[in-house]
Scaffold this motif. Structure first.
Motif, short mmCIF file in Angstrom:
data_model
loop_
_atom_site.label_atom_id
_atom_site.label_comp_id
_atom_site.label_asym_id
_atom_site.label_seq_id
_atom_site.Cartn_x
_atom_site.Cartn_y
_atom_site.Cartn_z
N THR A 167 0.85 -1.20 0.00
CA THR A 167 0.00 0.00 0.00
C THR A 167 0.87 1.24 0.00
N ASN A 168 0.69 2.05 -1.06
CA ASN A 168 1.57 3.21 -1.25
C ASN A 168 0.95 4.51 -0.77
N CYS A 169 -0.38 4.54 -0.62
CA CYS A 169 -1.08 5.78 -0.22
C CYS A 169 -2.24 5.43 0.70
N PHE A 170 -2.93 6.41 1.16
CA PHE A 170 -4.09 6.19 2.01
C PHE A 170 -5.26 5.76 1.16
N CYS A 171 -5.91 4.71 1.61
CA CYS A 171 -7.09 4.18 0.92
C CYS A 171 -8.25 4.16 1.91
N GLN A 172 -9.31 4.82 1.51
CA GLN A 172 -10.49 4.90 2.38
C GLN A 172 -11.64 4.16 1.72
N VAL A 173 -12.16 3.17 2.41
CA VAL A 173 -13.27 2.37 1.91
C VAL A 173 -14.54 2.80 2.65
N GLU A 174 -15.54 3.21 1.89
CA GLU A 174 -16.81 3.64 2.47
C GLU A 174 -17.95 3.13 1.62
N GLY A 175 -19.13 3.09 2.20
CA GLY A 175 -20.27 2.53 1.50
C GLY A 175 -20.88 3.51 0.52
N SER A 176 -21.47 2.94 -0.52
CA SER A 176 -22.20 3.73 -1.52
C SER A 176 -23.57 3.14 -1.70
N ASP A 177 -24.51 4.02 -2.10
CA ASP A 177 -25.90 3.57 -2.25
C ASP A 177 -26.13 2.88 -3.58
N GLY A 178 -25.21 3.04 -4.52
CA GLY A 178 -25.38 2.41 -5.83
C GLY A 178 -25.01 0.94 -5.79
N GLY A 179 -25.27 0.27 -6.87
CA GLY A 179 -24.96 -1.15 -6.93
C GLY A 179 -23.59 -1.44 -7.47
N SER A 212 1.06 10.58 0.76
CA SER A 212 0.07 11.36 1.52
C SER A 212 -1.25 11.51 0.79
N SER A 213 -1.35 10.98 -0.41
CA SER A 213 -2.58 11.10 -1.18
C SER A 213 -3.65 10.17 -0.62
N LEU A 214 -4.88 10.47 -1.02
CA LEU A 214 -6.03 9.69 -0.54
C LEU A 214 -6.84 9.22 -1.73
N ASP A 230 -22.53 2.30 8.16
CA ASP A 230 -21.83 3.59 8.09
C ASP A 230 -20.44 3.56 8.72
N VAL A 231 -19.73 2.45 8.55
CA VAL A 231 -18.34 2.36 9.01
C VAL A 231 -17.43 2.64 7.82
N VAL A 232 -16.43 3.46 8.03
CA VAL A 232 -15.45 3.81 7.00
C VAL A 232 -14.10 3.28 7.44
N PHE A 233 -13.40 2.60 6.52
CA PHE A 233 -12.09 2.02 6.80
C PHE A 233 -11.01 2.86 6.10
N LEU A 234 -9.96 3.13 6.86
CA LEU A 234 -8.85 3.88 6.31
C LEU A 234 -7.57 3.05 6.42
N ASP A 235 -7.05 2.68 5.26
CA ASP A 235 -5.78 1.97 5.19
C ASP A 235 -4.66 2.97 4.95
N SER A 236 -3.50 2.68 5.49
CA SER A 236 -2.39 3.64 5.42
C SER A 236 -1.11 2.94 4.97
N PRO A 237 -0.17 3.72 4.46
CA PRO A 237 1.16 3.14 4.19
C PRO A 237 1.85 2.79 5.51
N GLY A 238 2.92 2.14 5.45
CA GLY A 238 3.64 1.81 6.67
C GLY A 238 4.18 3.06 7.36
N VAL A 239 4.12 3.05 8.68
CA VAL A 239 4.60 4.20 9.43
C VAL A 239 6.11 4.35 9.31
N ASP A 240 6.75 3.37 8.74
CA ASP A 240 8.20 3.42 8.61
C ASP A 240 8.67 3.89 7.24
N VAL A 241 7.71 4.32 6.36
CA VAL A 241 8.11 4.74 5.03
C VAL A 241 8.16 6.25 4.88
N SER A 242 7.64 7.00 5.87
CA SER A 242 7.61 8.45 5.75
C SER A 242 7.74 9.08 7.13
#
Length: 824
Positions: A167-179, A212-214, A230-242
């Protein structure tokens, strides 16, 4: 460690802990085999398959309203509904305040702007509430399995994962109402295919974003219960890369409700990981941190480790994690920290859940022995995580909004209370003004009627007084008319043309003189009386109009441009137009003159006797007899000797009558009348038996008398000059003018009194119009006050309604805090 063992025992035996939220969990969720501590006690494959199948069924088909996450969902819906009411209330109040702002005495500009600011504040809060969700951020070193943990919780492989730095950047997973699933890059609204996440967020690809991008990944809600809640997940790069940890926290983590530190169970916690969470704890007050020791499945692949040694390793990791949470970060106590440390295998759990989605038993995804214990551990983490994030999100997301809502409604209620008090004071003031104005109008009308009666009586008395004074003064001036006529000194000539001019100028002189004399005697006093009466009227009327502006207007209406001046309309030119002068010579001792003089005396005596006779006849009731004014016939007899007319023959009377008529017809033949009288006297004497008298008197006496008579005649005839004619003319004019002027005394006095009456009446009418205008203005002001009072009463009712709505909102927020925040 003891807390961890107790929790494990409870999972094995199927008993729930003391937490109230555990009661919502199904038995299948909390049931776990005791082989977590004793690997030799693992069940057979068939029993494991059955148990895991039942667990997965219960987990998948658990009613949604029993999930701890539903607390957040219901709380969010409730707070949004309350803020909808707050927004409606603020808009209604602001519209009402803007309407009140027209009257600066009640609401000033600053208050209006403050109310309008609440509209923007509430709108901003509502916008934030729409975006509010439960957010969990995953941190750790590279290749510790952060993305795998998120994929396992989402039950699908969404985020890229693998060996090394993935994982190179921040990835945020959230729900959408579409299919359909899609992703969006930061600062872009373009929807990209979710497959592109492998290129954008993977550190091994050439097309990659900065650390630092999202990247926001929108996943259909119906495919994951956590996203649906309504739970949102935020994945991050390693704390040792920056080294830019502060920027990470400020840009992406400041609004996270739960932090999950994903460690590698094969190693210990590094300094980089500790430093990151130290920074988090400095920026956030007591953050909620879970620690997952991932890749615990590797312990099953170490045959040289005995069970006791493995327990020691596990205990060592647990103690270090608890010390980190309690002693270093100081975010919780030991009991809470023991319940936030887990040993899991995210890759193994993800494979089991993928098999579940295919309808296979979850143990098919097992990597090593002890799968069910690690699987239960992961489920226990999810349960604790759901409870914690729900509690934390409700508190962190909604408590502040609830407080701000109470602050807004409380501040607005306080301001409305102040405005209500001001309106009450203003309304009382207006009510007092209305009462005073009503009393003033009634008093003005009453006093106006009284003043009108008094002024009418005063005008009537003054008019009578003026009429009396003018009549008296005019009579006195008529009595002194001869003096005024004598003062006229224009040259006199009896010629007709000159005489007409003389009469015209004399008329003008008499009219001017009488007018000036009357003005000198009356005008000043009358003007002062009129001015005094006008002043009294003005003062009395102004007393009825106390308003300064109305007083000024009424004074302008009442003041005359010039003082009052009496006009005496005598008009002698027309009055004496019928005057005919008689300038022919008349002998004062002629028969005609003697007859006229005698008849005049008789008339005067008759006039004096007539009233006495009338009074006497009326007292005795007899009929009034018209006096006979013909004593002239006996008067000439007295001029002749003898006792009567019986000795005169008809021929003599005929001659006398002819001479008398000729003397009357020709007033210049006085000598002829004298000769005729001597002849008649002589004939009479000769024929009477008084002859002896003639002898006694003698001819000489008769001749002397005749001569004296003739001398008198001659003197008078010679004295009949222009001066004598002028005196005669003035005398005749004086008598005629006196007669005519006496005829108009009553008319002139009435005319003067009418002028005074008209002047005073017009002044009083102007003052009455002023008072009427003032009364009309006061009535209009009274109507305005009544309208203002009605508006103020309506405003008070509206303010009471708005205050009640503020109290209702306060109660709603109190209930919300009691139901969702206080129990936490």
């Amino acid at each position: 460690m003891a807390a961890y063992l107790n929790r494990t025992i409870s999972l094995v035996t199927g008993q729930t802990g003391p937490s109230a939220n555990d009661k919502n969990s199904t038995p299948g969720t909390d049931t776990v085999d005791d082989s977590r501590h004793n690997l030799s006690l693992q069940p057979s494959a068939s029993s494991t398959s059955a148990n895991m199948s039942g667990i997965s069924d219960n987990r998948m088909y658990q009613p949604n309203d029993k999930s701890p996450l539903q607390i957040f969902v219901r709380a969010k819906k409730k707070i949004n509904d309350i803020y909808g009411e707050i927004e409606e209330y603020v808009l209604e109040t602001t519209i009402f305040i803007n309407a009140l702002h027209a009257d600066a005495e009640i609401v000033d500009k600053a208050e209006r702007e403050l109310f309008e600011s609440y509209v923007h504040k509430v709108a901003a809060i509502r916008e934030v509430l729409q975006r509010d969700h439960m957010k969990v951020a995953f941190f750790g070193r590279t290749s510790n399995g952060k993305s795998s943990v998120i994929n396992a919780m989402l039950r699908e492989k969404i985020l890229p994962s693998g060996i090394g730095h993935t994982t190179n950047c921040f990835c945020q997973v959230e729900g959408s109402d579409g299919g359909e699933a899609y992703l969006m890059k930061e600062s872009s609204d373009e929807k990209l295919n979710v497959v592109n996440i492998k290129q954008l967020a993977n550190a091994l690809c050439q097309e990659k974003l900065s650390e630092s991008s999202l990247v926001r990944i929108f996943w259909p809600r119906e495919r994951c219960s956590l996203l649906r809640d309504d739970v949102v997940f935020l994945d991050s790069p390693g704390v040792d890369v920056s080294p830019n940890l502060d920027d990470w926290i400020d840009n992406h983590c400041i609004n996270s409700d739960v932090f999950v530190l994903v460690l590698n169970a094969e190693s210990t916690m590094t300094r980089a990981e500790k430093q990151f969470f130290h920074t988090v704890s400095q920026k956030l007050s007591k953050p909620n941190i879970f620690i997952l020791n991932n890749r615990w499945d590797a312990s099953a692949n170490e045959p040289e480790f005995q069970e006791s040694e493995l327990a020691k390793v596990k205990s060592q990791h647990t103690e270090r994690c608890i010390d980190f949470l309690t002693k270093e970060l100081k975010v919780c106590n030991e009991k809470e920290a023991a319940e936030r440390v887990f040993f899991v295998s995210a890759r193994e759990t993800l494979q089991a859940r993928i098999e579940e989605s295919k309808g296979n038993p979850p143990h098919l995804g097992a990597i090593a022995e002890g799968f069910q214990i690690r699987y239960f551990e992961f489920q226990d983490f999810e349960r604790k995580f759901e409870e914690c994030i729900s509690q934390s999100a409700v508190k962190t997301k909604f408590q502040q909004h609830s407080s701000r809502g109470k602050s807004v409604s409380g501040d607005m209620r306080s301001m409305l209370d102040n405005i209500f008090e001001r309106i009450t004071i203003f309304r009382n003031l207006k009510q007092d003004q209305k009462n005073l104005l009503t009393e003033r109008i009634q008093g003005t009308e009453t006093q106006m009627m009284q003043v009108t009666r008094e002024m009418k009586m005063k005008i009537h008395n003054m008019v009578e007084e003026v009429e009396e004074k003018v009549s008296k003064a005019l009579n006195e001036e008529i009595w002194r008319l001869g003096v005024l006529i004598d003062e006229f000194n224009m040259p006199f000539h009896p010629e007709r043309l000159v005489l007409n001019i003389y009469k015209k100028e004399l008329n003008a002189h008499v009219e001017s003189g009488l007018g000036s004399n009357l003005r000198a005697r009356l005008s000043m006093a009358l003007a002062m009386n009129v001015e005094s009466a006008q002043t009294e009227m003005t003062d009395r009327m102004h007393a009825l109009v106390p308003n300064e502006q109305l007083l000024t207007n009424s004074a302008k209406l009442a003041v005359r441009t010039q003082p009052f001046e009496m006009l005496y309309s005598l008009n002698c030119q027309n009055l004496c137009a019928d005057f005919q002068e008689d300038l022919d010579f008349k002998f004062s001792w002629g028969i005609t003159a003697m007859i006229q003089r005698f008849t005049g005396k008789v008339r005067e005596r008759t006039k004096k006797q007539t009233p006495a006779l009338l009074n006497r006849q009326s007292s005795i009731g007899h009929t009034v007899v018209t006096p006979v004014s013909t004593p002239v016939e006996s008067t000439p007899v007295c001029l002749l000797p003898g006792s009567g007319v019986g000795g005169i023959t008809p021929e003599q009377l005929s001659v006398i009558s002819r001479f008398a008529l000729s003397s009357i017809g020709s007033q210049g033949t006085v000598g002829g009348l004298v000769v005729a009288g001597i002849v008649l006297l002589y004939r009479y004497v000769l024929k009477t038996e008084h002859l002896q008298m003639l002898k006694t008197i003698g001819w000489r006496v008769l001749v002397g008398i005749g001569a004296l008579y003739g001398c008198i005649y001659l003197y008078e005839r010679l004295s009949w000059t222009n001066s004598a004619k002028e005196r005669t003319f003035k005398s005749q004019y004086g008598r005629h003018a006196t007669k005519k002027l006496k005829m108009i005394v009553d008319l002139t006095s009435a005319n003067c009194s009418h002028q005074v009456q008209q002047e005073l009446s017009s002044t009083f009418a102007r003052l009455c119009r002023t008072v009427d205008t003032a009364t009309t203005d006061m009535n209009e002001e009274l109507k305005t006050l009544e309208a203002q009072l009605n508006v103020l009463e309506s405003n008070q009712k509206q303010l009471k309604l708005l205050r009640n709505k503020a109290n209702y909102i306060q109660n709603e927020l109190d209930i919300f805090e009691h139901n969702y925040i206080a129990p936490q």
